[in-house]
Write a protein that holds these residues in place. Structure first.
Motif, PDB file in Angstrom:
ATOM      1  N   UNK A 248       0.625  -1.151   0.123  1.00  0.00           N
ATOM      2  CA  UNK A 248       0.002   0.076  -0.176  1.00  0.00           C
ATOM      3  C   UNK A 248       0.916   0.961  -0.189  1.00  0.00           C
ATOM      4  N   UNK A 249       1.606   1.178   1.168  1.00  0.00           N
ATOM      5  CA  UNK A 249       2.681   2.582   0.739  1.00  0.00           C
ATOM      6  C   UNK A 249       3.123   2.980  -0.514  1.00  0.00           C
ATOM      7  N   UNK A 250       3.947   2.035  -1.299  1.00  0.00           N
ATOM      8  CA  UNK A 250       4.753   2.138  -2.519  1.00  0.00           C
ATOM      9  C   UNK A 250       3.212   2.505  -3.205  1.00  0.00           C
TER      10      UNK A 250
ATOM     11  N   UNK B 216       2.220   6.240  -3.370  1.00  0.00           N
ATOM     12  CA  UNK B 216       3.364   6.183  -3.320  1.00  0.00           C
ATOM     13  C   UNK B 216       3.816   7.538  -4.919  1.00  0.00           C
TER      14      UNK B 216
END
Lengths: 341, 537
Positions: free
Chosen positions: B419-421, B424
């Motif tokens: 998710x974080x990637x 971003x």
């Protein structure tokens, strides 16, 4: 004697400092190399645009050059400040202090349960090596080792909670309606005992049962196999043959002569198993909503939340060093030939 | 060597001992306590904080009051919020001047804060000032309603506040109903303000200065939050008291565990179960399932319209004609939602509601022809990305897309990203082709287009730059003539259908699963639970 002992512990602690520093720098860099920007992840509310992302980045200090960030981080650690978690909105130190007892209580109980099972199993297995009993125990170990803990966790919940309702709902350390004991040690079982609340103690023990059994089953195999292997070596030695020849009762031979001599490799394994369990608990903690450090670190990792992950790895490194030290000391007690030097 | 019977029994007994640990029956909750379980966590008590989670918004709706609130309406057995009706919450009533530039709000005469002190007009002024001044999520939201400076909020009487707008912004009033527009006990909050933090943002993350229907009894971040009813809230004139005296909102990360809890009757309400669990539960009929399509939410496929090959409208149209919409809908949602494809209108949409179904249909022949016209007779290679958290719905969808596009020569490489990637890359506009789900809090056609299809900002998923769309949204924002506004909205929808910068797929259902005796669940624009409406029957 005591003084040299203390000095040795001090020396070991000092010797581990470079390793700790290495861990700090390595995780610090690793987290920043991983793709994913925590600021973007957290400023994901509707309408949060570039200005909010930049704002958050500034708040977290991510807009500064990396060496300066690292210097700030190390300076923080020295003063006991591990930064703030965005996932919970709390200082990491506070979170870890609140969650570590939960993980330790679970791990220690599971380890205790596992030892209670694996020592007798290993002894039976070694004493009657290659018998039917041995085969059965080895098969059991293989099965326990093959089933991933989250599968056995879900299975145990399904059977004991969902179908039969024998255990309380698998949501954390205590029923949400029960008032918590005064926080003394953070270990609920200990705190309930200290405050003299048997009903609370029973409840906490009930909540602990399933997750502890799940983890105990998972580490049953290495402990049993190590007990068996180590005992087998000892049992082929001369003094055991002599003891048998002299007609000593079996239990005496096993517990007094064989086990004590076989304990050294078992202790080492226990040390390794314990450290592994603390970190590898993630899935069990997740399935049982256990508010421990491992699930905390996983949540943070998914969100690219640097500070908690770094804090967790640092904590694991410290624990690992402490467990190793403890194992070494115990080794010395078990077998005087092994000294700490 | 063998084992005697006695030894065997002794051994068996010693293994059994650990299993005889105390085991106890469940202490079930009932009556006036509600137990809510969720996979996520509340990370702050101040919903305006940068990084606040959705659950934090949900809690703040119950703990804080806002000046106004959306009404609610019933369709069938399901309640939803009514985006077209705005009524008073902390304000008793409001008036909008004829030119649309002044909103006058009259506060309730008997409203109090949780500490018992009366709500004053100065508290309201301070709260609104905080919204536009503090570095928080409120300011960017407020700016979409032309609320930007403290001078726009004028105390006009002991219980009257005026909001002055430079132009008649159609979203100004709705912005006051957002979770960001909380009304704060300013005397209490100011006591905890510091020179570095004049708006007490630090203190309010862990504490409340509120006057809403519930107070926070205990807040353990990441574990649970316990709310108790504020009886003064229900006792004020024309108020209704919430049914539940106590609400426990607990984090249970594992979806399977949540499903077991609700079916065993140990929890009362959950809104984030996996679709396959919900389907299994429907068959067993032990729980009540409130299935409502999320009217302000949409799942989409976005193209990067700024780089080749998707900068070519024909390529986008080709992809849109190649997709097996119905199969995707069935495979990823089991049909639990509201499709946004297969509409039969051409050129002009029948009404201005949005999101509404667009004329998208599978036509492989057309797709191949468009692709050839675009200069890709042999297709091309691209990637399709989705976030891990959406894998249960996106995975089957991605497989179908890959298969369908292969038929017209487009090679799709599927990428499942953490998710974080994913977030971003999405924000940095580096994904050529991906799926995501979005929800707009203010359900107005103009707002959706302004938010999702204009400006170089994160929520313009496909980085679309259409001068025509910018002009249309610009006029619609301040247009007071209804016919002209509707005309602009129709043009926006038609432009979207024609240019396909993004393919709207469907609106997924929210499955609010409750114990059978819980009634009154209302789907809210913020997609969290409003505990104030729930009761046990």
């Amino acid at each position: 004697m005591m003084q040299t002992f203390r000095r040795r512990i001090g020396a070991r602690a000092l010797a581990s400092l470079p390793a700790l520093l290495g861990v700090i720098v390595f995780t610090f860099i690793l987290m920043r190399v991983l793709p994913g920007d925590p600021a973007v992840y957290f400023a994901s509310g509707p309408n949060a645009g570039q200005a909010e992302i930049d704002g958050l980045r500034h708040k977290m200090g991510l807009d500064r050059p990396m060496p300066i960030q690292l210097a700030h981080y190390v300076a923080g650690i020295v003063t006991g400040d591990l930064g703030n978690s965005l996932t919970t909105g709390q200082p990491v130190m506070h979170d870890i202090r609140a969650r570590l007892p939960a993980s330790l209580e679970l791990t220690l109980t599971a380890l205790g349960l596992s030892l209670l099972l694996s020592l007798p199993l290993g002894i039976v297995s070694a004493w009657y090596a290659n018998s039917r009993w041995d085969q059965c125990i080895r098969t059991l170990c293989t099965i326990c080792f093959c089933i991933p803990p989250f599968v056995s966790a879900i299975f145990l919940i399904y059977v004991f909670y969902y179908i039969f309702g024998l255990v309380p709902d698998p949501t954390g350390r205590i029923n949400i309606f029960t008032p918590l004991p005064h926080d003394i040690t953070g270990f609920l079982l200990v705190d309930f005992l200290l405050t003299g609340d048997p009903a609370g103690w029973r409840e906490a023990a009930g909540q602990l049962l399933l997750p502890a059994v799940t983890m105990a089953l998972f580490v049953l195999s290495p402990l049993t196999r190590m007990t068996r292997a180590s005992l087998l070596t000892v049992m082929n030695s001369d003094f055991i043959r002599t003891a048998r020849a002299m007609g000593l009762p079996t239990w005496r031979i096993v517990t007094v002569y064989a086990l004590r001599n076989a304990l050294s490799p078992i202790l080492t394994t226990v040390g390794i198993v314990f450290s592994t369990m603390l970190g590898a608990n993630v899935l069990v903690e997740k399935v049982f909503s256990w508010p421990g450090v491992a699930s905390y670190a996983l949540d943070a990792l998914v969100a690219s939340d640097y500070a908690p992950v770094q804090g967790f790895i640092l904590l694991m490194a410290i624990l690992f060093i402490m467990v190793n030290l403890l194992v070494d000391i115990l080794q010395g007690l078990v077998d005087p030939r092994v000294s700490m030097e | 060597m063998g084992i005697t019977r006695r030894q065997g029994l002794l051994g068996a007994l010693s293994f059994a001992t650990p299993a005889v640990l105390p085991v106890m029956a469940n202490a079930r909750q009932n009556g006036t306590t509600l137990r809510h379980i969720t996979g996520n966590t509340v990370n702050t008590l101040d919903p305006t904080m940068l990084g606040a989670t959705h659950e934090s918004f949900g809690v703040s709706m119950n703990v804080y009051d806002r000046l106004v609130t959306f009404g609610r309406k019933q369709s069938g057995s399901i309640w939803t919020f009514d985006p077209d009706v705005i009524t008073g919450e902390l304000a008793e009533r409001y008036e909008i001047s004829d030119d649309g530039c002044t909103i006058t709000l009259h506060l309730r005469p008997d409203a109090t804060w949780h500490d018992g002190t009366p709500v004053t007009v100065d508290d309201v002024k301070w709260s609104l000032d905080r919204g536009v001044s503090a570095r928080s999520l409120t300011a960017p939201q407020f700016s979409s309603g032309s609320l930007t400076s403290t001078e726009q909020f004028r105390v006009a009487g002991a219980r009257t506040i005026e909001i002055l707008l430079p132009r008649p912004d159609r979203l100004a009033l709705a912005n006051l109903a957002m979770p960001y527009a909380i009304m704060i006990n300013s005397r209490l909050a100011r006591r905890h303000a510091t020179p570095d933090d004049p708006w007490a943002q630090q203190w309010m993350q862990q504490n409340t200065a509120a006057g809403g229907a519930y107070r926070v009894e205990r807040f353990t971040p990441g574990v649970n939050i316990i709310l108790t009813r504020n009886d003064a809230w229900g006792a004020r004139s024309s108020g209704t008291s919430p049914f539940f005296e106590r609400v426990i909102s607990q984090t249970v990360p594992e979806a399977t565990t949540r499903a077991s809890l609700i079916e065993r009757g140990d929890a009362d309400i959950v809104i984030d179960l996996e679709a396959y669990d919900v389907i299994a539960m429907t068959a067993r009929r032990r729980v009540r399932i409130n299935s409502v399509f999320q009217s302000n939410c949409f799942t989409h496929l976005a193209f990067d319209t700024q780089s080749p090959p998707f900068d070519n409208v024909k390529v986008r149209r080709a992809v849109a004609s190649a997709l097996p919409y119905q199969d995707m809908f069935t495979a990823s949602l089991f049909g639990r939602g509201h499709p946004l494809f297969d509409a039969d209108w051409r050129e002009v949409p029948p009404d201005i509601s949005f999101p509404q179904a667009l004329p998208l249909a599978t036509d492989l022949k057309l797709a191949r022809r468009l692709l050839a016209e675009a200069g890709f007779p042999d297709g091309f290679a691209t990637t399709f990305s989705y976030a891990t958290s959406q894998a249960t719905t996106a995975e089957p969808m991605a497989a179908l897309i890959q298969e369908a596009l292969k038929r017209i020569g487009i090679q799709v490489d599927i990428r499942k990203l953490p998710d974080a990637e994913f977030n971003t890359l999405e924000a940095e506009k580096r994904l050529p082709f991906y799926t995501d789900t979005a929800a707009g809090w203010i359900q107005r056609t103009y707002y959706f287009f302004y938010l999702y299809f204009t400006r170089n900002q994160r929520w313009n998923f496909s980085s679309w730059r259409s001068p025509e769309m910018v002009e249309l949204t610009g006029t619609a924002r301040f247009e007071t003539d209804r016919a002209r506004y509707e005309d602009a909205c129709r043009k926006m929808i038609a432009l979207l259908a024609d240019q396909v910068p993004l393919i709207m797929l469907w609106q997924p259902n929210m499955d609010a699963v409750t114990s059978p005796d819980i009634d009154g669940f209302t789907y809210q624009f913020h997609r969290q639970i409003d505990f104030r409406n729930l009761r046990r029957v």
